[in-house]
Write a protein that holds these residues in place. Structure first.
Motif, PDB file in Angstrom:
ATOM      1  N   VAL A   1       0.857  -1.175   0.000  1.00 21.66           N
ATOM      2  CA  VAL A   1       0.000   0.000   0.000  1.00 21.66           C
ATOM      3  C   VAL A   1       0.901   1.235   0.000  1.00 21.66           C
ATOM      4  O   VAL A   1       1.738   1.399   0.883  1.00 21.66           O
ATOM      5  N   VAL A   2       0.717   2.085  -1.015  1.00 23.30           N
ATOM      6  CA  VAL A   2       1.581   3.260  -1.154  1.00 23.30           C
ATOM      7  C   VAL A   2       0.808   4.573  -1.005  1.00 23.30           C
ATOM      8  O   VAL A   2       1.410   5.650  -1.068  1.00 23.30           O
ATOM      9  N   GLY A   3      -0.499   4.488  -0.797  1.00 23.79           N
ATOM     10  CA  GLY A   3      -1.254   5.725  -0.629  1.00 23.79           C
ATOM     11  C   GLY A   3      -2.737   5.448  -0.521  1.00 23.79           C
ATOM     12  O   GLY A   3      -3.190   4.308  -0.584  1.00 23.79           O
ATOM     13  N   SER A   4      -3.479   6.508  -0.323  1.00 25.46           N
ATOM     14  CA  SER A   4      -4.934   6.383  -0.231  1.00 25.46           C
ATOM     15  C   SER A   4      -5.574   7.404  -1.168  1.00 25.46           C
ATOM     16  O   SER A   4      -4.939   8.371  -1.579  1.00 25.46           O
TER      17      SER A   4
ATOM     18  N   ASP B   1     -12.121  -3.568 -10.098  1.00 26.52           N
ATOM     19  CA  ASP B   1     -11.085  -4.323 -10.805  1.00 26.52           C
ATOM     20  C   ASP B   1     -10.055  -4.928  -9.861  1.00 26.52           C
ATOM     21  O   ASP B   1      -9.437  -5.930 -10.183  1.00 26.52           O
ATOM     22  N   ALA B   2      -9.828  -4.307  -8.716  1.00 28.15           N
ATOM     23  CA  ALA B   2      -8.810  -4.785  -7.782  1.00 28.15           C
ATOM     24  C   ALA B   2      -9.289  -4.582  -6.353  1.00 28.15           C
ATOM     25  O   ALA B   2      -9.908  -3.567  -6.047  1.00 28.15           O
ATOM     26  N   ALA B   3      -9.011  -5.560  -5.492  1.00 31.28           N
ATOM     27  CA  ALA B   3      -9.404  -5.455  -4.090  1.00 31.28           C
ATOM     28  C   ALA B   3      -8.317  -6.032  -3.198  1.00 31.28           C
ATOM     29  O   ALA B   3      -7.726  -7.072  -3.500  1.00 31.28           O
ATOM     30  N   ILE B   4      -8.062  -5.346  -2.083  1.00 30.05           N
ATOM     31  CA  ILE B   4      -7.148  -5.860  -1.062  1.00 30.05           C
ATOM     32  C   ILE B   4      -7.943  -6.848  -0.227  1.00 30.05           C
ATOM     33  O   ILE B   4      -8.968  -6.492   0.356  1.00 30.05           O
TER      34      ILE B   4
ATOM     35  N   ALA C   1     -16.630   2.592   1.270  1.00 27.94           N
ATOM     36  CA  ALA C   1     -15.469   1.775   0.885  1.00 27.94           C
ATOM     37  C   ALA C   1     -14.199   2.622   0.924  1.00 27.94           C
ATOM     38  O   ALA C   1     -14.204   3.792   0.551  1.00 27.94           O
ATOM     39  N   LYS C   2     -13.118   2.025   1.394  1.00 29.86           N
ATOM     40  CA  LYS C   2     -11.819   2.695   1.461  1.00 29.86           C
ATOM     41  C   LYS C   2     -11.051   2.381   0.181  1.00 29.86           C
ATOM     42  O   LYS C   2     -10.954   1.218  -0.218  1.00 29.86           O
ATOM     43  N   LEU C   3     -10.521   3.399  -0.459  1.00 26.40           N
ATOM     44  CA  LEU C   3      -9.765   3.233  -1.697  1.00 26.40           C
ATOM     45  C   LEU C   3      -8.283   3.444  -1.414  1.00 26.40           C
ATOM     46  O   LEU C   3      -7.902   4.437  -0.798  1.00 26.40           O
ATOM     47  N   MET C   4      -7.462   2.519  -1.876  1.00 27.11           N
ATOM     48  CA  MET C   4      -6.029   2.587  -1.622  1.00 27.11           C
ATOM     49  C   MET C   4      -5.252   2.427  -2.924  1.00 27.11           C
ATOM     50  O   MET C   4      -5.716   1.775  -3.864  1.00 27.11           O
ATOM     51  N   LEU C   5      -4.064   3.034  -2.964  1.00 26.47           N
ATOM     52  CA  LEU C   5      -3.140   2.826  -4.072  1.00 26.47           C
ATOM     53  C   LEU C   5      -2.169   1.725  -3.657  1.00 26.47           C
ATOM     54  O   LEU C   5      -1.611   1.771  -2.554  1.00 26.47           O
ATOM     55  N   VAL C   6      -2.007   0.724  -4.528  1.00 27.67           N
ATOM     56  CA  VAL C   6      -1.093  -0.382  -4.217  1.00 27.67           C
ATOM     57  C   VAL C   6      -0.078  -0.546  -5.339  1.00 27.67           C
ATOM     58  O   VAL C   6      -0.396  -0.384  -6.508  1.00 27.67           O
ATOM     59  N   GLN C   7       1.147  -0.876  -4.948  1.00 29.85           N
ATOM     60  CA  GLN C   7       2.219  -1.139  -5.905  1.00 29.85           C
ATOM     61  C   GLN C   7       2.507  -2.637  -5.904  1.00 29.85           C
ATOM     62  O   GLN C   7       2.941  -3.176  -4.880  1.00 29.85           O
ATOM     63  N   PRO C   8       2.253  -3.339  -7.022  1.00 35.75           N
ATOM     64  CA  PRO C   8       2.585  -4.770  -7.088  1.00 35.75           C
ATOM     65  C   PRO C   8       4.074  -4.996  -6.804  1.00 35.75           C
ATOM     66  O   PRO C   8       4.917  -4.171  -7.175  1.00 35.75           O
ATOM     67  N   GLU C   9       4.378  -6.133  -6.150  1.00 31.84           N
ATOM     68  CA  GLU C   9       5.754  -6.477  -5.790  1.00 31.84           C
ATOM     69  C   GLU C   9       6.023  -7.948  -6.062  1.00 31.84           C
ATOM     70  O   GLU C   9       5.114  -8.770  -6.056  1.00 31.84           O
ATOM     71  N   THR C  10       7.307  -8.257  -6.249  1.00 36.43           N
ATOM     72  CA  THR C  10       7.731  -9.648  -6.288  1.00 36.43           C
ATOM     73  C   THR C  10       7.765 -10.167  -4.845  1.00 36.43           C
ATOM     74  O   THR C  10       7.716  -9.372  -3.896  1.00 36.43           O
TER      75      THR C  10
ATOM     76  N   ALA D   1       2.590  -1.259 -12.901  1.00 35.09           N
ATOM     77  CA  ALA D   1       1.981   0.027 -12.585  1.00 35.09           C
ATOM     78  C   ALA D   1       1.256  -0.007 -11.246  1.00 35.09           C
ATOM     79  O   ALA D   1       0.769  -1.053 -10.812  1.00 35.09           O
ATOM     80  N   THR D   2       1.197   1.136 -10.590  1.00 35.84           N
ATOM     81  CA  THR D   2       0.421   1.288  -9.358  1.00 35.84           C
ATOM     82  C   THR D   2      -1.059   1.112  -9.682  1.00 35.84           C
ATOM     83  O   THR D   2      -1.535   1.552 -10.727  1.00 35.84           O
ATOM     84  N   LEU D   3      -1.796   0.459  -8.769  1.00 30.27           N
ATOM     85  CA  LEU D   3      -3.212   0.160  -8.989  1.00 30.27           C
ATOM     86  C   LEU D   3      -4.064   0.833  -7.930  1.00 30.27           C
ATOM     87  O   LEU D   3      -3.619   1.049  -6.803  1.00 30.27           O
TER      88      LEU D   3
END
Length: 90
Positions: free
Chosen positions: A6-9, A76-79, A22-31, A39-41
């Motif tokens: 999680v890199v932001g909200s 499209d994406a959910a934590i 609903a809480k919306l967050m920015l996430v950065q995919p990682e290995t 890309a950030t989602l």
């Protein structure tokens, strides 16, 4: 599912009724090693994740929508989980 950090909200005061509360967050995919990839989602948070936490994200539309608990939500994406520990063996 993918691993991400999680890199932001995001705050959106005007949104579709399916997203109310609903809480919306920015996430950065990682290995698994923690290296950022892709890309950030923008993702719906269904577990109360915070900035800088490592999380599990579903990207499939139906599964992501179910995480919100509201049918036919355009998600499209959910934590769906917060990673407590990860063991990776090469």
């Amino acid at each position: 599912m993918i691993l991400a950090r999680v890199v932001g909200s995001v705050v959106a005061t005007q949104k579709r009724p399916q997203f109310e509360g609903a809480k919306l967050m920015l996430v950065q995919p990682e290995t698994p090693q923690g290296v950022a990839i892709g890309a950030t989602l923008l993702a719906i948070d269904s577990v109360g994740a915070g900035v800088n936490e490592r999380v599990i994200v579903v990207l499939e539309g139906r599964a992501a929508g179910e995480a919100l608990g509201r049918k036919l939500s355009p998600v499209d994406a959910a934590i769906v989980g917060i990673v407590d520990q990860l063991e990776f063996v090469e």
